[in-house]
Design an enzyme around this catalytic site. Structure first.
Site, PDB file in Angstrom:
ATOM      1  N   HIS A   1      -2.398   2.181   7.410  1.00  0.00           N
ATOM      2  CA  HIS A   1      -1.563   1.182   8.076  1.00  0.00           C
ATOM      3  C   HIS A   1      -1.633   1.339   9.591  1.00  0.00           C
ATOM      4  O   HIS A   1      -1.532   2.454  10.097  1.00  0.00           O
ATOM      5  CB  HIS A   1      -0.109   1.323   7.614  1.00  0.00           C
ATOM      6  CG  HIS A   1       0.062   1.011   6.167  1.00  0.00           C
ATOM      7  ND1 HIS A   1       0.013   1.972   5.192  1.00  0.00           N
ATOM      8  CD2 HIS A   1       0.260  -0.164   5.526  1.00  0.00           C
ATOM      9  CE1 HIS A   1       0.178   1.401   4.005  1.00  0.00           C
ATOM     10  NE2 HIS A   1       0.324   0.107   4.184  1.00  0.00           N
TER      11      HIS A   1
ATOM     12  N   GLY B   1       0.834  -1.195   0.000  1.00  0.00           N
ATOM     13  CA  GLY B   1       0.000   0.000   0.000  1.00  0.00           C
ATOM     14  C   GLY B   1       0.868   1.243   0.000  1.00  0.00           C
ATOM     15  O   GLY B   1       2.053   1.190  -0.310  1.00  0.00           O
ATOM     16  N   CYS B   2       0.283   2.341   0.340  1.00  0.00           N
ATOM     17  CA  CYS B   2       0.978   3.629   0.344  1.00  0.00           C
ATOM     18  C   CYS B   2       2.259   3.558   1.178  1.00  0.00           C
ATOM     19  O   CYS B   2       2.244   3.073   2.311  1.00  0.00           O
ATOM     20  CB  CYS B   2       0.050   4.699   0.896  1.00  0.00           C
ATOM     21  SG  CYS B   2       0.822   6.305   1.096  1.00  0.00           S
ATOM     22  N   PHE B   3       3.350   4.030   0.623  1.00  0.00           N
ATOM     23  CA  PHE B   3       4.625   3.924   1.336  1.00  0.00           C
ATOM     24  C   PHE B   3       4.697   4.802   2.574  1.00  0.00           C
ATOM     25  O   PHE B   3       5.475   4.543   3.474  1.00  0.00           O
ATOM     26  CB  PHE B   3       5.834   4.160   0.433  1.00  0.00           C
ATOM     27  CG  PHE B   3       5.770   5.241  -0.605  1.00  0.00           C
ATOM     28  CD1 PHE B   3       5.157   6.460  -0.397  1.00  0.00           C
ATOM     29  CD2 PHE B   3       6.373   5.019  -1.836  1.00  0.00           C
ATOM     30  CE1 PHE B   3       5.135   7.445  -1.377  1.00  0.00           C
ATOM     31  CE2 PHE B   3       6.368   5.997  -2.827  1.00  0.00           C
ATOM     32  CZ  PHE B   3       5.739   7.219  -2.593  1.00  0.00           C
TER      33      PHE B   3
END
Length: 163
Positions: free
Chosen positions: A155, A12-14
């Site tokens: 996250h 997913g998004c870093f």
């Protein structure tokens, strides 16, 4: 410094991954970037096939690849194809970028442990991709949630250890 190693993951998004991994015991450094795609010198606006990934530098005297993967499977949903939270597309796929046969076997072992646990409502779809090259993301993406504490992330730690 033979005890420092690098691991490469995408989930997913870093931004969210980097924010959580940066404070893990044994993690020396993190860098957001692009990995596993089609073009050289990818950018946020042009990274076909690349995942938003993370380069993790870790101290093998304090943590292991297996322990990093254990945390990886606890802080993102590895059962969704090309999606994390509101982010959709192959840039947000779950992947481990394998550097050698030992990492491959460890990744397979941890995936089996995660699947056998039944904690997720589906099977792990995390891809095992060969490591090619990691391209650091633009500076404004590095440490993004430190610079922007109210920024978006999907996250978070969902479970205790699988190990």
């Amino acid at each position: 410094m033979e005890y420092l190693k690098k691991a490469y993951i995408a989930g997913g998004c870093f931004w969210g991954m980097e924010d959580l991994f940066r404070v893990r015991p044994g993690v020396v450094d993190t860098e957001a970037g692009y990995i596993g795609g089609e073009n050289e010198n990818p950018t946020y606006e042009n990274h076909p096939g690349h995942a938003e990934g993370l380069e993790i530098t870790y101290d093998t005297r304090q943590t292991s690849f297996k322990e990093l993967l254990d945390y990886f499977f606890r802080m993102h949903d590895p059962t969704t194809v090309d999606r994390q939270g509101n982010d959709r597309g192959s840039s947000y796929r779950s992947a481990i970028f394998i550097q050698d046969e030992t990492e491959k076997e460890t990744a397979k072992e941890v995936i089996k442990i995660v699947d056998d646990s039944g904690r997720w409502n589906g099977a792990v779809v995390t891809e095992l991709e060969p490591f090619t090259k990691f391209w650091p993301a633009e500076q404004y993406h590095q440490d993004y949630l430190v610079k922007n504490p109210n920024g978006y992330t999907c996250h978070f730690e969902r479970f205790g250890t699988f190990l």
